[in-house]
Design an enzyme around this catalytic site. Structure first.
Site, PDB file in Angstrom:
ATOM      1  N   GLU A 137      -1.386  -2.793 -10.302  1.00  0.00           N
ATOM      2  CA  GLU A 137      -1.975  -2.398 -11.584  1.00  0.00           C
ATOM      3  C   GLU A 137      -2.287  -3.576 -12.497  1.00  0.00           C
ATOM      4  O   GLU A 137      -1.973  -3.546 -13.675  1.00  0.00           O
ATOM      5  CB  GLU A 137      -1.009  -1.434 -12.278  1.00  0.00           C
ATOM      6  CG  GLU A 137       0.372  -2.029 -12.658  1.00  0.00           C
ATOM      7  CD  GLU A 137       1.460  -1.913 -11.595  1.00  0.00           C
ATOM      8  OE1 GLU A 137       1.108  -1.800 -10.398  1.00  0.00           O
ATOM      9  OE2 GLU A 137       2.643  -1.936 -11.939  1.00  0.00           O
ATOM     10  N   HIS A 195      -3.053   6.545  -9.817  1.00  0.00           N
ATOM     11  CA  HIS A 195      -1.738   5.910  -9.999  1.00  0.00           C
ATOM     12  C   HIS A 195      -1.882   4.578 -10.743  1.00  0.00           C
ATOM     13  O   HIS A 195      -1.214   4.343 -11.747  1.00  0.00           O
ATOM     14  CB  HIS A 195      -1.084   5.703  -8.633  1.00  0.00           C
ATOM     15  CG  HIS A 195       0.264   5.053  -8.696  1.00  0.00           C
ATOM     16  ND1 HIS A 195       1.426   5.776  -8.711  1.00  0.00           N
ATOM     17  CD2 HIS A 195       0.642   3.749  -8.770  1.00  0.00           C
ATOM     18  CE1 HIS A 195       2.456   4.951  -8.791  1.00  0.00           C
ATOM     19  NE2 HIS A 195       2.003   3.707  -8.822  1.00  0.00           N
ATOM     20  N   GLU A 196      -2.765   3.719 -10.240  1.00  0.00           N
ATOM     21  CA  GLU A 196      -2.901   2.393 -10.870  1.00  0.00           C
ATOM     22  C   GLU A 196      -3.431   2.524 -12.297  1.00  0.00           C
ATOM     23  O   GLU A 196      -3.015   1.799 -13.189  1.00  0.00           O
ATOM     24  CB  GLU A 196      -3.802   1.476 -10.029  1.00  0.00           C
ATOM     25  CG  GLU A 196      -3.368   1.290  -8.563  1.00  0.00           C
ATOM     26  CD  GLU A 196      -1.897   0.952  -8.378  1.00  0.00           C
ATOM     27  OE1 GLU A 196      -1.304   0.315  -9.272  1.00  0.00           O
ATOM     28  OE2 GLU A 196      -1.316   1.340  -7.338  1.00  0.00           O
ATOM     29  N   HIS A 230      -0.751   3.381 -14.716  1.00  0.00           N
ATOM     30  CA  HIS A 230       0.073   2.235 -15.116  1.00  0.00           C
ATOM     31  C   HIS A 230      -0.443   1.576 -16.396  1.00  0.00           C
ATOM     32  O   HIS A 230       0.289   0.818 -17.030  1.00  0.00           O
ATOM     33  CB  HIS A 230       0.102   1.181 -14.006  1.00  0.00           C
ATOM     34  CG  HIS A 230       1.201   1.364 -13.011  1.00  0.00           C
ATOM     35  ND1 HIS A 230       2.524   1.455 -13.375  1.00  0.00           N
ATOM     36  CD2 HIS A 230       1.185   1.439 -11.651  1.00  0.00           C
ATOM     37  CE1 HIS A 230       3.270   1.581 -12.279  1.00  0.00           C
ATOM     38  NE2 HIS A 230       2.480   1.578 -11.220  1.00  0.00           N
ATOM     39  N   GLU A 264       7.593   3.214 -12.478  1.00  0.00           N
ATOM     40  CA  GLU A 264       7.012   3.942 -11.354  1.00  0.00           C
ATOM     41  C   GLU A 264       7.187   5.461 -11.420  1.00  0.00           C
ATOM     42  O   GLU A 264       6.283   6.202 -11.048  1.00  0.00           O
ATOM     43  CB  GLU A 264       7.560   3.399 -10.028  1.00  0.00           C
ATOM     44  CG  GLU A 264       7.174   1.955  -9.751  1.00  0.00           C
ATOM     45  CD  GLU A 264       5.662   1.701  -9.720  1.00  0.00           C
ATOM     46  OE1 GLU A 264       4.882   2.669  -9.597  1.00  0.00           O
ATOM     47  OE2 GLU A 264       5.268   0.530  -9.829  1.00  0.00           O
ATOM     48  N   ASP A 319      12.696  -6.721  -4.952  1.00  0.00           N
ATOM     49  CA  ASP A 319      11.869  -5.895  -4.056  1.00  0.00           C
ATOM     50  C   ASP A 319      12.708  -4.801  -3.375  1.00  0.00           C
ATOM     51  O   ASP A 319      12.177  -3.782  -2.937  1.00  0.00           O
ATOM     52  CB  ASP A 319      11.191  -6.747  -2.976  1.00  0.00           C
ATOM     53  CG  ASP A 319      10.020  -7.537  -3.544  1.00  0.00           C
ATOM     54  OD1 ASP A 319       9.736  -7.381  -4.759  1.00  0.00           O
ATOM     55  OD2 ASP A 319       9.406  -8.320  -2.802  1.00  0.00           O
ATOM     56  N   TYR A 377      10.032   5.892  -7.575  1.00  0.00           N
ATOM     57  CA  TYR A 377       8.757   6.606  -7.663  1.00  0.00           C
ATOM     58  C   TYR A 377       8.964   8.118  -7.721  1.00  0.00           C
ATOM     59  O   TYR A 377       8.565   8.783  -8.670  1.00  0.00           O
ATOM     60  CB  TYR A 377       7.885   6.273  -6.435  1.00  0.00           C
ATOM     61  CG  TYR A 377       7.374   4.860  -6.401  1.00  0.00           C
ATOM     62  CD1 TYR A 377       6.048   4.571  -6.700  1.00  0.00           C
ATOM     63  CD2 TYR A 377       8.203   3.789  -6.064  1.00  0.00           C
ATOM     64  CE1 TYR A 377       5.549   3.271  -6.661  1.00  0.00           C
ATOM     65  CE2 TYR A 377       7.722   2.486  -6.025  1.00  0.00           C
ATOM     66  CZ  TYR A 377       6.398   2.239  -6.327  1.00  0.00           C
ATOM     67  OH  TYR A 377       5.926   0.948  -6.299  1.00  0.00           O
TER      68      TYR A 377
END
Ligand code: ZN
Length: 628
Positions: free
Chosen positions: A293, A317-318, A321, A340, A395, A403
């Site tokens: 994003e 979705h992006e 953001h 998320e 990560d 999410y």
């Protein structure tokens, strides 16, 4: 102007930085560091001295695969005697403070995850520091592709991926989502390529290959982004457009034709879009994520170009953001669900606006399947919404928990308090905390005072602590059913019971999601004849849809279905999206625990993957690069 050498570039850069940024300062908005700032993944000490504005002058060499740059930072200095930056594998050439030559600085110990702190001594009242440096060959954020690794195969390509803590591998910065700054940049690269950033962007190439950028809204470092390649621009709506390689531009523009309606739907839900333009760049297939994003310019994988717009929820979705994440940002990576979970919830609201509830129920059910699968595999502590990633790579927190569990938690609040009230709450939330950072605790307290406490009986039903500070999926999770999927299930059952042949099944009008559900639910006991029958009836092995291919290949690996071997290998060699790689490589290892086949394919494919993907697969296959 054309720079003849890098030394001149730096001098000019520093001059621009030292006077230019002061002139433009008034129009740049700035954000304060929250008093409770803390981030286990950054060395910075922003409460002592924090960055405010970046002027980045860079020269990009595809030949050496390095960027030489000067990063000049305007700082907010609370009488500190030093300022601390995050760096990883950077070669620091020279540091200047307020224009005085050769400032005193040192690099601290190297941590394998965090890199090295760069500590610069500050004289009293110092206002800016300039760092001259080069990136190293293994800068993890940067992926250098040769022409062969692009779609059109004519020119090299470079793109960055800064999230979560990789910005520090290409820019010395205070690399925490809790620290925001504005920026300007000037980048010189090859004139046959177009350079784009997470900023105001050019739409055409120019003759000298030098481009200037400006981002006037304060952003955290993980949203610093750059892409350089032979790309063209095509307008979609007044405020939206797409960049892609010439050979991909038509297909991309066609796939994203409804971007404007998405923007309209999003604004209707959560208020004005604050970033000016919304454009998307379609990157070569090695991009490790579905999308990123980056403000004003979403980076997207080409694997969502399915020809029928069926995978464009990723764009929703992006786009979402632009509110959750880019506007109100998780304070550190332990609060990742705030970015998320909100975004998945929001993405589904946009898709519902566009395609209706029965379409979104498919997305919800697929999401719940992913969540259940992942929760079963993860250590319990990693299934809380509030994560504890201290001492680990952030990560590790990029799982379905942030999410999907996050989104279902928000759905649960909506279910209990009603959509009208919850929308009003969200609208005020994005308005009130725009361009600020958010911790889980601050969100919970705001949610409680402005919504939950209005009805204590409902509040008890929500069981907030079970969701945020507890493991797994609470048993009061919203119910997930999809009629469209139920039809798929009955078709599948009729076929596996032998009532129909595969080609007799009524599959007309099925979207990618229905096919995905069909493939995910195929029985484990398929015979080679059945695999052949399915493939001949539906052409899975030859599908142009990456979601369908990836789900199909899991079966072809498991059942050792040979006719798909070549397609599987070429998929793995060209596509670098981690979401597809992880299940396929693990299916390969399960089918052949010696890992011989997986390793043979990986050896060929690895040069095409971004470090985000190779880090994961190296570990999975126990692969040592040096042994190549
Ligand atoms: Zn996201």
């Amino acid at each position: 102007m054309r720079y003849t050498n890098i030394a001149l570039l730096f001098i000019v850069g520093l001059l621009i930085a030292s006077c230019g940024s002061k002139e433009t300062k008034t129009e740049m908005k700035q954000a304060d560091i929250p008093k409770d700032w803390s981030d286990p993944h950054s060395y910075a000490k922003p409460l002592e001295a924090a960055v405010k504005h970046l002027n980045w002058i860079a020269q990009v060499s595809f030949k050496t695969k390095k960027i030489k740059a000067s990063a000049t930072w305007d700082i907010e200095n609370n009488n500190a005697d030093s300022i601390v930056f995050d760096t990883r594998n950077l070669d620091i050439h020279k540091v200047l403070v307020d224009g005085a030559d050769e400032a005193d600085y040192y690099l601290g110990d190297n941590d394998p995850v965090l890199g090295q702190p760069l500590v610069i001594k500050l004289p009293e009242g110092a206002e800016w520091v300039a760092i001259n440096y080069s990136t190293s060959k293994d800068a993890e954020a940067l992926q250098w592709l040769n022409a062969q690794q692009t779609h059109d195969k004519n020119n090299p390509f470079l793109f960055t991926q800064s999230q979560a803590i990789l910005a520090r591998t290409w820019i010395p910065c205070q690399d925490s989502p809790g620290i925001r700054f504005t920026y300007e940049a000037e980048v010189k690269s090859r004139p046959e390529l177009l350079t784009l950033m997470s900023a105001e962007n050019p739409v055409k190439k120019n003759a000298d290959g030098i481009y200037k950028f400006k981002m006037t809204e304060p952003i955290p470092s993980y949203l610093m982004a750059m892409a350089i390649g032979d790309v063209e621009f095509q307008k979609i709506g007044e405020q939206t457009g797409v960049y892609a390689e010439p050979g991909m531009i038509e297909a991309s523009a066609n796939e994203f034709a409804n971007m404007d309606s998405m923007l309209v739907a999003a604004e209707k839900l959560y208020g004005k879009y604050r970033w000016g333009r919304y454009d998307v760049i379609v990157l070569p297939p090695s991009f490790p994520f579905g999308g990123m994003e980056n403000p004003r310019l979403t980076f997207s994988t080409p694997t969502i170009i399915a020809g029928d717009r069926s995978l464009t929820s990723l764009i929703a979705h992006e786009l979402a953001h632009s509110w959750s994440g880019n506007l109100v940002t998780n304070a550190n990576w332990n609060d990742f669900w705030l970015n998320e979970g909100f975004t998945v919830y929001f993405e589904r609201r946009i898709m519902e606006e566009l395609y209706g509830k029965d379409y979104v129920n498919m997305l919800r059910e697929l999401g719940m399947q992913d969540l259940k699968k992942e929760v079963a595999d993860l250590p319990a502590r990693d299934t809380w919404l509030k994560l504890d990633l201290d001492g680990r790579n952030p990560d590790d927190g990029m799982t379905s928990v942030a999410y999907e569990k996050g989104a279902f938690f928000l759905e649960k609040i909506e279910e209990l308090y009603g959509r009208k009230k919850f929308d009003k709450f969200l609208n005020t939330y994005f308005e009130k905390f725009a361009f600020e950072t958010m911790t889980t605790e601050k969100f919970v307290s705001y949610l409680d005072s402005s919504l939950l406490s209005s009805d204590t009986a409902l509040k008890a039903k929500l069981r907030l602590n079970d969701w945020i500070y507890g493991p797994g999926i609470p048993d009061n999770a919203p119910e997930v059913t999809s009629e469209r999927f139920q039809r798929v299930e009955s078709a599948l059952k009729a076929w596996s019971d032998g009532a129909f042949e595969a080609k007799e099944l009524k599959t007309a009008g099925w979207s990618s999601h229905e096919w995905l559900h069909f493939l995910r639910n195929l029985p484990d006991t398929l015979s080679n004849e059945q695999m052949t029958e399915l493939d001949q009836s539906f052409g899975f092995t030859k599908s142009g849809n990456s979601e369908i291919l990836a789900a199909w290949f899991e079966h072809t690996i498991k059942h050792n279905y040979k006719p798909a071997d070549d397609a599987l290998e070429s998929f793995l060699v060209s596509v670098g999206r981690r979401k597809f790689l992880v299940p396929l490589y693990s299916a390969l290892t399960e089918a052949d625990p010696s890992k011989k086949r997986a390793t043979a394919i990986y050896k060929k494919a690895r040069p095409n993957y971004h470090s985000v993907s190779t880090n994961t697969i190296d570990e999975m296959l126990n692969y040592q690069k040096d042994k190549e």
